[in-house]
Design an enzyme around this catalytic site. Sequence first.
Site, PDB file in Angstrom:
ATOM      1  N   ARG A 177       0.838  -1.207   0.000  1.00 45.81           N
ATOM      2  CA  ARG A 177       0.000   0.000   0.000  1.00 45.81           C
ATOM      3  C   ARG A 177       0.874   1.258   0.000  1.00 45.81           C
ATOM      4  NH1 ARG A 177      -4.655  -0.878   4.575  1.00 45.81           N
ATOM      5  NH2 ARG A 177      -5.853   0.633   3.317  1.00 45.81           N
TER       6      ARG A 177
ATOM      7  N   GLU B 126      -6.766  24.267 -12.480  1.00 43.49           N
ATOM      8  CA  GLU B 126      -5.799  24.271 -13.591  1.00 43.49           C
ATOM      9  C   GLU B 126      -6.243  23.346 -14.721  1.00 43.49           C
ATOM     10  OE1 GLU B 126      -3.538  27.278 -11.993  1.00 43.49           O
ATOM     11  OE2 GLU B 126      -3.945  26.540 -13.991  1.00 43.49           O
TER      12      GLU B 126
END
Length: 650
Positions: free
Chosen positions: A320, A407
């Site tokens: 993970r 953006e």
Amino acid sequence: MNSYIKPGDNPLLTEERKKCQFSTDILAAFYHENAQKIKRRHEIYQYYLENKELHDPEPTEFMDRYHRLENAERKVSLLKKHVKKAGSPLGLHYTMMIPTILNNADDEQKAEWLPKAQNLEFIGTYAQTELGHGTNLRFLETTATYDPKTQEFILNSPTTSAAKWWPGNLGKSSNRIIVVARLISNGKDYGPHSFFVPIRDPITHKSLPGVTVGDIGPKFGIPTVDNGFLLLNNVRIPRRNMFMKNAKLNPDGTYISPKHAKLAYGTMVYVRAVMIRTMSHMLGLASTISIRYSAIRKQGEIEAGKGEVKVLEYQTQQYRLLPQVARAWAFEFAGRYTRKLYAQFLGGDVDVLPALHGVSSGLKAVVTHQTAQGIEQCRMACGGHGYSEASGLPQLFATAVAGCTYEGENMVMLLQSARQLVKIASDVRKNQKPTKQNPVTDYLYKTSAATKCKIDQTTDPDPSSVIEAFEHVARRLTFAAFDKLEQLKQRGISAENAWVQCGVDLRRAATAHTRTFIARQFSNGILEMRDLPVQAVLKDLLQLYLFYEVLECDGDLLYDGYVIGQQIEYSKNNVYEALRRLRPNAVSIVDSFDFNDRELNSVLGRRDGNVYENMLEWAKSSPLNKHDVMPFHHKYLGKMMEDARQQSKL
Ligand SMILES: CC(C)(COP(=O)(O)OP(=O)(O)OC[C@H]1O[C@@H](n2cnc3c(N)ncnc32)[C@H](O)[C@@H]1OP(=O)(O)O)[C@@H](O)C(=O)NCCC(=O)NCCSC(=O)/C=C/CC(=O)O
Ligand SMILES: Cc1cc2nc3c(=O)[nH]c(=O)nc-3n(C[C@H](O)[C@H](O)[C@H](O)COP(=O)(O)OP(=O)(O)OC[C@H]3O[C@@H](n4cnc5c(N)ncnc54)[C@H](O)[C@@H]3O)c2cc1C
């Protein structure tokens, strides 16, 4: 070899650091580009430690937005004396106002505005998005109508949906801003252009006549930034307040077109190009917090009677967390490429703009999405304490995930990247060679080097076999989308509708193309490292990155038999082998990101690893704990229980 060890640290973390097999100083300098930057980082942190006035009066997690903004402005005004870059009330000033002056102002305007902006004589932001439009800039409504009699522009918000909405620091902090408005002159609409617009009095900071401005209210995250709204009611500014490096307007109102239609969009390209490093840092912060915590958190016995183990010993925990470290490095190398390309553009090479737009669009989308996913994975891997704001991870996620939207919304950005791919596919189908070398897209003009992938079971897999596999997938998906577009058009569907009906396929092609680009930059980037122990760590991180990505796109690889199932098995083993090799150095590798406790803002990720005692201190400092019994207890719950007791006696 780990220079982050200090007396008094949690012994569980110290024992990790003592296992270090490389120089953390060398790796840290490589990540931050050189040792001088590391030295400067340490100087700034030491200055912060010595100046208590720069510290937060209480953990900011316990503050409401009003006090967070006040605290941020207080610290920024103090920081102004000592460091160039400052915090969130000036975020947009540095990331968009100054770059727009550099990118869009002519020499005379630059000479007038840039020194004042750099000296913080005013605070600015970039107001482009409107309540009604964020993506589709062609339909922005705010107007800037030229009046040749007075040689002024009249700025106006014709409708409610024309209200500027979202710009960071617009609500309360900024007083001179960039407004993107439709330039109208001599009755002709020339579309969006940028204008330098005062909105607040420089002394009183009161909003100017014709200006309605304020904060848009609480958001998913980033509470310290006053994202704002702005309505303009016939506000007049001088002609020379239009940014005139690219497009120009003469005193008589005649318009001079820019060399490239999209030069006005240069600030967005700049931010997309540079925000990649910010995302790498955010993923580095999250992996530092979660890996340090996983090295001191003991939970469960692997073998009964042998005592609880660090959760970092579990392969699932390594699976993970360590890929997030690898991706942080991958994004740093990819970001170096786009920053170099932007510097070339800013240096005057306008021809590089299409390539820069193409690569930065796709990269921004993939990197922000994977960064947000990665931070969330780090948070979940820290169990309950990861869910506490004490970990710093919830607010880090809420900040990073905004990058998927601002953006340029990610889906739109991937489709922009796909435009470039489709044009190349069309050239290839017509046997046209590339007009100029482009290391990012040249592979699309080639056929797959081999019909079969070369991934095999070795202890030192060759990155090129994986990069060729990624190129194979990106090529296949690009031409599949292109061919589908052509078939739809041949059936009489318009090019625009065909594009919409191929949107998901185009998005997949752009994602595969971007994955190929990142993998190539990572593989090329580590070649510069000459220190062998550090090089070995980087090669393990590269192996982890590459084969983790293979597993992420295994379906695409198996689809046409380019890869067989056995090779996916080899790839899994290569991931597990990389995890095994990286585990002993895991803490030292994240130490080498060199993030200090102020940047980490996390009880779980503290350099000293003394989590539990500081967790209790943090909780005790909650304003709720100023009261043993809440003042309103007896008015509500207390009375309710008393009534219930009385009732039960009846
Ligand atoms: C979605 C966009 C790009 C569409 O723009 P449009 O003018 O409609 O262009 P087309 O899609 O029709 O493409 C025409 C042509 O132009 C090329 N192109 C488009 N954009 C650029 C660019 N920036 N640089 C270079 N070239 C560009 C495109 O490739 C086409 O070329 P062809 O050869 O293929 O024909 C546009 O509307 C857009 O960018 N929308 C997103 C708006 C956005 O990003 N907003 C951000 C606001 S600021 C912000 O969010 C700040 C956040 C705070 C912070 O950063 O902290
Ligand atoms: C935290 C934050 C900070 C911001 N800061 C600023 C700032 O400083 N200055 C500024 O000007 N703006 C700023 N913005 C605004 C931001 O740039 C816009 O939100 C963004 O460009 C998306 O536009 P939108 O919100 O109007 O969404 P829309 O454009 O309405 O998009 C909504 C959905 O429609 C989809 N969609 C839209 N068009 C297309 C298309 N052509 N093809 C396929 N799908 C499409 C999008 O993918 C998205 O899923 C900020 C936003 C946030 C969240």
